[in-house]
Design a protein around this motif. Structure first.
Motif, PDB file in Angstrom:
ATOM      1  N   ALA A 142      51.550  33.343  43.733  1.00 35.62           N
ATOM      2  CA  ALA A 142      51.147  32.309  44.685  1.00 35.62           C
ATOM      3  C   ALA A 142      50.286  32.881  45.795  1.00 35.62           C
ATOM      4  O   ALA A 142      49.448  32.187  46.364  1.00 35.62           O
ATOM      5  CB  ALA A 142      52.378  31.629  45.269  1.00 35.62           C
ATOM      6  N   ALA A 143      50.469  34.160  46.109  1.00 37.51           N
ATOM      7  CA  ALA A 143      49.736  34.777  47.221  1.00 37.51           C
ATOM      8  C   ALA A 143      48.355  35.294  46.815  1.00 37.51           C
ATOM      9  O   ALA A 143      47.608  35.738  47.666  1.00 37.51           O
ATOM     10  CB  ALA A 143      50.560  35.920  47.792  1.00 37.51           C
ATOM     11  N   LEU A 144      48.018  35.238  45.536  1.00 36.88           N
ATOM     12  CA  LEU A 144      46.721  35.756  45.099  1.00 36.88           C
ATOM     13  C   LEU A 144      45.572  34.928  45.652  1.00 36.88           C
ATOM     14  O   LEU A 144      45.636  33.701  45.686  1.00 36.88           O
ATOM     15  CB  LEU A 144      46.633  35.767  43.570  1.00 36.88           C
ATOM     16  CG  LEU A 144      47.461  36.814  42.858  1.00 36.88           C
ATOM     17  CD1 LEU A 144      47.363  36.638  41.352  1.00 36.88           C
ATOM     18  CD2 LEU A 144      47.024  38.203  43.241  1.00 36.88           C
ATOM     19  N   ASP A 145      44.508  35.605  46.046  1.00 35.89           N
ATOM     20  CA  ASP A 145      43.291  34.944  46.515  1.00 35.89           C
ATOM     21  C   ASP A 145      42.320  34.911  45.334  1.00 35.89           C
ATOM     22  O   ASP A 145      41.523  35.819  45.129  1.00 35.89           O
ATOM     23  CB  ASP A 145      42.698  35.706  47.702  1.00 35.89           C
ATOM     24  CG  ASP A 145      41.482  35.024  48.281  1.00 35.89           C
ATOM     25  OD1 ASP A 145      41.089  33.956  47.761  1.00 35.89           O
ATOM     26  OD2 ASP A 145      40.920  35.562  49.247  1.00 35.89           O
ATOM     27  N   TRP A 146      42.412  33.845  44.549  1.00 39.40           N
ATOM     28  CA  TRP A 146      41.625  33.739  43.321  1.00 39.40           C
ATOM     29  C   TRP A 146      40.126  33.724  43.600  1.00 39.40           C
ATOM     30  O   TRP A 146      39.346  34.281  42.834  1.00 39.40           O
ATOM     31  CB  TRP A 146      42.044  32.508  42.520  1.00 39.40           C
ATOM     32  CG  TRP A 146      43.422  32.646  41.959  1.00 39.40           C
ATOM     33  CD1 TRP A 146      44.558  32.054  42.419  1.00 39.40           C
ATOM     34  CD2 TRP A 146      43.834  33.466  40.861  1.00 39.40           C
ATOM     35  NE1 TRP A 146      45.640  32.456  41.676  1.00 39.40           N
ATOM     36  CE2 TRP A 146      45.227  33.309  40.704  1.00 39.40           C
ATOM     37  CE3 TRP A 146      43.165  34.312  39.997  1.00 39.40           C
ATOM     38  CZ2 TRP A 146      45.943  33.966  39.721  1.00 39.40           C
ATOM     39  CZ3 TRP A 146      43.886  34.962  39.009  1.00 39.40           C
ATOM     40  CH2 TRP A 146      45.254  34.786  38.890  1.00 39.40           C
ATOM     41  N   ALA A 147      39.707  33.102  44.687  1.00 34.26           N
ATOM     42  CA  ALA A 147      38.276  33.039  45.017  1.00 34.26           C
ATOM     43  C   ALA A 147      37.739  34.448  45.282  1.00 34.26           C
ATOM     44  O   ALA A 147      36.638  34.793  44.851  1.00 34.26           O
ATOM     45  CB  ALA A 147      38.051  32.134  46.213  1.00 34.26           C
ATOM     46  N   ALA A 148      38.519  35.257  45.980  1.00 32.85           N
ATOM     47  CA  ALA A 148      38.086  36.629  46.276  1.00 32.85           C
ATOM     48  C   ALA A 148      38.009  37.451  44.995  1.00 32.85           C
ATOM     49  O   ALA A 148      37.059  38.223  44.804  1.00 32.85           O
ATOM     50  CB  ALA A 148      39.038  37.286  47.265  1.00 32.85           C
ATOM     51  N   GLN A 199      37.577  36.300  41.927  1.00 31.13           N
ATOM     52  CA  GLN A 199      36.469  35.791  41.122  1.00 31.13           C
ATOM     53  C   GLN A 199      35.129  36.197  41.728  1.00 31.13           C
ATOM     54  O   GLN A 199      34.176  36.453  41.009  1.00 31.13           O
ATOM     55  CB  GLN A 199      36.568  34.264  41.003  1.00 31.13           C
ATOM     56  CG  GLN A 199      35.824  33.700  39.825  1.00 31.13           C
ATOM     57  CD  GLN A 199      36.216  32.275  39.542  1.00 31.13           C
ATOM     58  OE1 GLN A 199      36.653  31.558  40.416  1.00 31.13           O
ATOM     59  NE2 GLN A 199      36.049  31.866  38.305  1.00 31.13           N
ATOM     60  N   GLY A 200      35.061  36.293  43.054  1.00 33.81           N
ATOM     61  CA  GLY A 200      33.829  36.698  43.715  1.00 33.81           C
ATOM     62  C   GLY A 200      33.435  38.137  43.430  1.00 33.81           C
ATOM     63  O   GLY A 200      32.275  38.506  43.563  1.00 33.81           O
ATOM     64  N   LYS A 201      34.411  38.959  43.033  1.00 32.39           N
ATOM     65  CA  LYS A 201      34.124  40.362  42.734  1.00 32.39           C
ATOM     66  C   LYS A 201      33.569  40.544  41.324  1.00 32.39           C
ATOM     67  O   LYS A 201      33.077  41.614  40.991  1.00 32.39           O
ATOM     68  CB  LYS A 201      35.378  41.205  42.909  1.00 32.39           C
ATOM     69  CG  LYS A 201      35.811  41.268  44.362  1.00 32.39           C
ATOM     70  CD  LYS A 201      37.047  42.087  44.543  1.00 32.39           C
ATOM     71  CE  LYS A 201      37.535  41.923  45.956  1.00 32.39           C
ATOM     72  NZ  LYS A 201      37.571  43.104  46.719  1.00 32.39           N
ATOM     73  N   MET A 202      33.656  39.500  40.506  1.00 28.32           N
ATOM     74  CA  MET A 202      33.140  39.587  39.149  1.00 28.32           C
ATOM     75  C   MET A 202      31.620  39.486  39.158  1.00 28.32           C
ATOM     76  O   MET A 202      31.060  38.638  39.845  1.00 28.32           O
ATOM     77  CB  MET A 202      33.705  38.465  38.268  1.00 28.32           C
ATOM     78  CG  MET A 202      35.194  38.546  38.032  1.00 28.32           C
ATOM     79  SD  MET A 202      35.618  39.969  37.028  1.00 28.32           S
ATOM     80  CE  MET A 202      36.582  40.903  38.190  1.00 28.32           C
ATOM     81  N   LYS A 203      30.968  40.350  38.395  1.00 32.44           N
ATOM     82  CA  LYS A 203      29.503  40.388  38.364  1.00 32.44           C
ATOM     83  C   LYS A 203      28.926  39.486  37.275  1.00 32.44           C
ATOM     84  O   LYS A 203      27.780  39.075  37.360  1.00 32.44           O
ATOM     85  CB  LYS A 203      29.014  41.818  38.118  1.00 32.44           C
ATOM     86  CG  LYS A 203      29.510  42.808  39.137  1.00 32.44           C
ATOM     87  CD  LYS A 203      28.808  42.638  40.449  1.00 32.44           C
ATOM     88  CE  LYS A 203      29.239  43.715  41.415  1.00 32.44           C
ATOM     89  NZ  LYS A 203      29.326  43.318  42.761  1.00 32.44           N
ATOM     90  N   THR A 204      29.716  39.190  36.242  1.00 28.83           N
ATOM     91  CA  THR A 204      29.189  38.423  35.114  1.00 28.83           C
ATOM     92  C   THR A 204      29.896  37.088  34.995  1.00 28.83           C
ATOM     93  O   THR A 204      31.010  36.902  35.491  1.00 28.83           O
ATOM     94  CB  THR A 204      29.380  39.197  33.794  1.00 28.83           C
ATOM     95  OG1 THR A 204      30.785  39.361  33.558  1.00 28.83           O
ATOM     96  CG2 THR A 204      28.697  40.554  33.846  1.00 28.83           C
ATOM     97  N   GLU A 205      29.237  36.180  34.309  1.00 28.54           N
ATOM     98  CA  GLU A 205      29.839  34.871  34.052  1.00 28.54           C
ATOM     99  C   GLU A 205      31.068  35.000  33.159  1.00 28.54           C
ATOM    100  O   GLU A 205      32.040  34.275  33.327  1.00 28.54           O
ATOM    101  CB  GLU A 205      28.813  33.925  33.401  1.00 28.54           C
ATOM    102  CG  GLU A 205      27.765  33.420  34.365  1.00 28.54           C
ATOM    103  CD  GLU A 205      28.369  32.614  35.511  1.00 28.54           C
ATOM    104  OE1 GLU A 205      29.291  31.814  35.285  1.00 28.54           O
ATOM    105  OE2 GLU A 205      27.921  32.811  36.659  1.00 28.54           O
TER     106      GLU A 205
END
Length: 168
Positions: free
Chosen positions: A16-22, A24-30
């Motif tokens: 529950a505490a994970l920051d999914w946006a952060a 996902q933002g670190k991923m370089k590829t689709e």
């Protein structure tokens, strides 16, 4: 692997505490972003199920059924139901799971530290290259400013009359 996913989802609070946006933002590829999104959806389903099945189900109201069905039939169902011994499921984190999680966390922390150190070193190299960049418009004064040892070497060669020393 499935074991990694099971270890991750053992603790609802961690997920529950994970920051999914952060993340996902670190991923370089689709493809990477799509995989993180799949993991987020799976985690969301796991959290939803954990919340849904967190408490025991409501008891059966046999009294209301006695008004709608024959009471001897309801009494038989009630006695059979009360004779059932339902197992109590408790989700616990085993020592092996905890040690696996701690080992993964330690490995990830070490990889992060190495990555940050490498990033800092590469940034220093890049800054050094950019600061010492020269071109056709670079003046001799700028070269002497960036490389004072070169100016000293040239002045020594002039003082000692070594005019063609470095010419091959």
């Amino acid at each position: 692997s499935k074991k990694v996913i099971l270890i991750m989802f053992r603790s609802v609070a961690r997920v529950a505490a994970l920051d999914w946006a952060a993340i996902q933002g670190k991923m370089k590829t689709e493809v990477g972003r799509a995989e993180i999104n799949k993991l987020r959806i799976t985690a969301s389903e796991a959290l939803s199920n954990a919340k849904k099945y967190n408490a025991a189900p409501a008891g059966i109201d046999f009294a209301s059924y006695k008004t709608k069905l024959p009471s001897d039939l309801v009494d038989q169902f009630e006695s059979d139901y009360k004779a059932i011994d339902f197992p109590v499921l408790a989700v616990t984190e085993s020592a092996e799971d905890k040690s696996d999680y701690e080992a993964m966390f330690k490995s990830a922390s070490e990889a992060k530290e190495k990555s940050e150190a490498r990033h800092a070193a590469l940034t220093d190299i890049l800054n050094n290259l950019q600061n010492n960049r020269m071109g056709t418009s670079t003046s001799i004064e700028e070269i002497y400013e960036k490389f004072p040892e070169l100016q000293a070497e040239i002045d020594d060669e002039i003082d000692q009359h070594e005019w063609g020393k470095d010419i091959a």
